[in-house]
Design a protein around this motif. Structure first.
Motif, PDB file in Angstrom:
ATOM      1  N   VAL A 289       3.176   2.604 -13.695  1.00  0.00           N
ATOM      2  CA  VAL A 289       4.513   3.199 -13.598  1.00  0.00           C
ATOM      3  C   VAL A 289       5.531   2.075 -13.712  1.00  0.00           C
ATOM      4  O   VAL A 289       5.535   1.144 -12.898  1.00  0.00           O
ATOM      5  N   LYS A 290       6.379   2.152 -14.722  1.00  0.00           N
ATOM      6  CA  LYS A 290       7.338   1.086 -15.004  1.00  0.00           C
ATOM      7  C   LYS A 290       8.312   0.867 -13.839  1.00  0.00           C
ATOM      8  O   LYS A 290       8.752   1.829 -13.197  1.00  0.00           O
TER       9      LYS A 290
ATOM     10  N   TYR B  22      -3.601  -9.177 -11.129  1.00  0.00           N
ATOM     11  CA  TYR B  22      -4.978  -9.040 -11.611  1.00  0.00           C
ATOM     12  C   TYR B  22      -5.199  -9.855 -12.874  1.00  0.00           C
ATOM     13  O   TYR B  22      -6.206 -10.568 -13.009  1.00  0.00           O
ATOM     14  N   LYS B  23      -4.267  -9.779 -13.816  1.00  0.00           N
ATOM     15  CA  LYS B  23      -4.411 -10.506 -15.079  1.00  0.00           C
ATOM     16  C   LYS B  23      -4.394 -12.018 -14.849  1.00  0.00           C
ATOM     17  O   LYS B  23      -5.130 -12.763 -15.501  1.00  0.00           O
ATOM     18  N   GLU B  24      -3.549 -12.495 -13.932  1.00  0.00           N
ATOM     19  CA  GLU B  24      -3.485 -13.927 -13.652  1.00  0.00           C
ATOM     20  C   GLU B  24      -4.803 -14.423 -13.067  1.00  0.00           C
ATOM     21  O   GLU B  24      -5.305 -15.496 -13.421  1.00  0.00           O
ATOM     22  N   LYS B  25      -5.383 -13.643 -12.139  1.00  0.00           N
ATOM     23  CA  LYS B  25      -6.673 -14.027 -11.561  1.00  0.00           C
ATOM     24  C   LYS B  25      -7.757 -14.027 -12.638  1.00  0.00           C
ATOM     25  O   LYS B  25      -8.611 -14.919 -12.679  1.00  0.00           O
TER      26      LYS B  25
ATOM     27  N   GLU C 231       3.425  -5.367 -10.718  1.00  0.00           N
ATOM     28  CA  GLU C 231       3.076  -6.615 -10.030  1.00  0.00           C
ATOM     29  C   GLU C 231       1.578  -6.704  -9.753  1.00  0.00           C
ATOM     30  O   GLU C 231       0.973  -7.774  -9.859  1.00  0.00           O
ATOM     31  N   ILE C 232       0.969  -5.579  -9.391  1.00  0.00           N
ATOM     32  CA  ILE C 232      -0.468  -5.566  -9.132  1.00  0.00           C
ATOM     33  C   ILE C 232      -1.230  -5.882 -10.416  1.00  0.00           C
ATOM     34  O   ILE C 232      -2.180  -6.675 -10.421  1.00  0.00           O
TER      35      ILE C 232
ATOM     36  N   THR D  47       0.829  -1.207   0.000  1.00  0.00           N
ATOM     37  CA  THR D  47       0.000   0.000   0.000  1.00  0.00           C
ATOM     38  C   THR D  47       0.862   1.254   0.000  1.00  0.00           C
ATOM     39  O   THR D  47       0.592   2.213  -0.735  1.00  0.00           O
ATOM     40  N   ARG D  48       1.922   1.259   0.813  1.00  0.00           N
ATOM     41  CA  ARG D  48       2.823   2.414   0.848  1.00  0.00           C
ATOM     42  C   ARG D  48       3.467   2.657  -0.516  1.00  0.00           C
ATOM     43  O   ARG D  48       3.553   3.786  -0.995  1.00  0.00           O
ATOM     44  N   LEU D  49       3.910   1.585  -1.152  1.00  0.00           N
ATOM     45  CA  LEU D  49       4.542   1.719  -2.460  1.00  0.00           C
ATOM     46  C   LEU D  49       3.535   2.216  -3.500  1.00  0.00           C
ATOM     47  O   LEU D  49       3.874   3.017  -4.380  1.00  0.00           O
ATOM     48  N   GLN D  50       2.290   1.749  -3.388  1.00  0.00           N
ATOM     49  CA  GLN D  50       1.282   2.199  -4.337  1.00  0.00           C
ATOM     50  C   GLN D  50       0.943   3.670  -4.140  1.00  0.00           C
ATOM     51  O   GLN D  50       0.671   4.393  -5.110  1.00  0.00           O
ATOM     52  N   GLN D  51       0.964   4.122  -2.894  1.00  0.00           N
ATOM     53  CA  GLN D  51       0.762   5.549  -2.642  1.00  0.00           C
ATOM     54  C   GLN D  51       1.842   6.379  -3.343  1.00  0.00           C
ATOM     55  O   GLN D  51       1.558   7.433  -3.915  1.00  0.00           O
TER      56      GLN D  51
END
Length: 465
Positions: free
Chosen positions: A436-437, A448-451, A443-444, A272-276
């Motif tokens: 963002v590369k 999502y794509k794998e699910k 990874e998120i 969550t911190r990294l996504q922020q």
């Protein structure tokens, strides 16, 4: 209970119309419809129009009043003074507090409709337990969801335990052993994926008691199109992200190596911190001075930093507003992120408003009315918090959905995508993911794509109409 041919006649529009038609056809003594609070008005209107002869009881207001209404109905049923079918309308949030009263309806409760049945998905929640206990009394149960298969085995088991407990059995752990690969750093019961050799059996059992009706089979409407926009961080955003990511990488390595405890909660907090940071929000560290009652907390909160995503969104929104007549929604996960995106869009000369957990119902209705009127040039863009808008929010006027910060909750993601992709749409519909590369965004999006690929494997392998 009513046969697949009968279902084909009914499942042609949204959930409320589907359920109303079924109730009208079957005429059960007492039916219970579980809904999201925000959709109460829609359900009430639809049920009154479709079943005018039924007695519709909307269980709202103070809890004591709702309880008294149910008890009065039980008394009337026992006295045999019910002249017409009764339909109870109740929002999910208070179900667990009224389940004791509802159980007293006994054999008279014949039909339960569970709209947005992903509310049952967490098998240990009070709502899920109450719904599944109540379902044992009803001879017909219809869970409805726009998400064909939810993201975890726990969710899938709970939904079918509500619908028909004989499909997978009443033991969750036996189900896990049979269909799931288990074991991991957190627990021997940690889910690692479905057993490939059990997948055909799983699909067969799902389609033995589930019915799938897609939009494509009931109406002609444009397909969703997807665009992935890859961005690069610069300046302070890049510096802050690298510093925090390196710190977390070291921390995870130490915890995973036995120096501390690596928990699911700490891992999610780090993500969550990294996504922020990729959203342009810098979480600030709190400093606590003193102990007990004398303790004082300094700092905390967040600070805005450079944001590649927000810069792209502002430029894109401005170009689209000047050159086309499209309308769009920017989805965000964080409150500070939503505030910033909306403020910068407005600063660029484009009217924009926010819908999030702070928005009062009257303001929400006002904003949605303005946005839905395509003739109103004043409001063509919204910024919506994903937690506040994923369920029960219809945005048919939207042509573009921009995922400013993505979610790894598959159910929520699919709900967000479909907020504007509704029956009756004729205009093109686009979903844009901002990635963002070299960051957690990658990874998120991959998770999502794998699910989603797993869902497509299960759903497309069945025999839907």
């Amino acid at each position: 209970a009513v046969g697949r041919d009968a279902f084909e006649l009914f499942l042609v529009t949204h959930n409320s119309k589907t359920a109303a038609d079924l109730l009208n056809a079957l005429q059960p003594t007492v039916s219970l419809v579980l809904i999201q609070k925000i959709t109460q008005q829609q359900w009430s209107t639809c049920l009154r129009q479709a079943i005018p002869m039924a007695e519709l009881i909307v269980l709202d207001g103070p809890l004591k009043r709702r309880s008294a209404t149910i008890k009065e109905l039980v008394t009337r049923l026992k006295a045999g003074v019910i002249a017409a079918p009764v339909v109870l309308l109740l929002n999910w949030d208070v179900l667990y507090r009224l389940v004791g009263d509802l159980l007293k309806l006994e054999e008279h409760l014949e039909f339960i409709v569970a709209d947005e049945c992903t509310r049952i998905a967490n098998r240990n929640s009070a709502v899920s337990k109450a719904a599944r206990k109540l379902a044992r009394q009803a001879r017909l149960r219809i869970p409805m969801t726009g998400t064909p298969v939810t993201g975890t085995p726990e969710s899938l088991w709970a939904l079918f335990d509500f619908q028909d407990e004989t499909v997978f059995g009443m033991s969750f752990w036996n189900w896990m052993r049979r269909y799931c690969e288990l074991g991991g750093p957190f627990s021997e019961w940690e889910y690692r994926g479905l057993k490939k050799d059990r997948l055909p059996e799983l699909i067969e059992k799902i389609y033995a008691s589930a019915y799938r009706q897609t939009k494509a089979t009931v109406t002609s409407m444009p397909e969703k199109t997807y665009q992935k926009v890859e961005l690069e961080m610069k300046g302070e955003q890049k510096e802050h992200y690298k510093r925090v990511a390196d710190k977390y990488e070291t921390s995870i390595a130490l915890e995973g190596g036995g120096m501390g405890t690596l928990t699911v909660a700490s891992a999610i907090a780090k993500v969550t911190r990294l996504q922020q940071l990729t959203a342009g929000i810098l979480p600030l560290t709190q400093l606590t001075v003193g102990e007990g009652e004398d303790a004082e907390v300094y700092g905390g909160g967040v600070r805005e930093i450079q944001s590649a995503k927000t810069a792209w969104v502002v430029e894109y929104v401005k170009e689209q507003t000047e050159a086309t007549d499209v309308q769009g929604v920017v989805w965000t996960r964080f409150q500070a992120e939503a505030d910033r995106v909306c403020r910068e869009i407005v600063a660029a000369g484009v009217p924009c408003e926010i819908i999030d957990g702070r928005t009062k119902q009257r303001d929400r209705d006002r904003v949605l009315t303005k946005f839905s009127d395509r003739g109103d040039e004043e409001l063509r863009w919204l910024v919506v918090n994903s937690a506040a808008g994923a369920y029960g929010l219809d945005l048919p006027a939207a042509d573009i959905m921009i995922m400013h910060s993505g979610t790894y909750n598959l159910t929520e993601r699919l709900q967000l995508e479909d907020r504007g992709h509704r029956i009756g749409r004729v205009r093109p519909y686009q979903i844009i993911d901002l990635i963002v590369k070299g960051t957690i965004d990658v990874e998120i999006f991959r998770a999502y794509k794998e699910k989603l690929d797993l869902i497509r494997t299960i759903v497309s392998a069945g025999t839907p109409v």
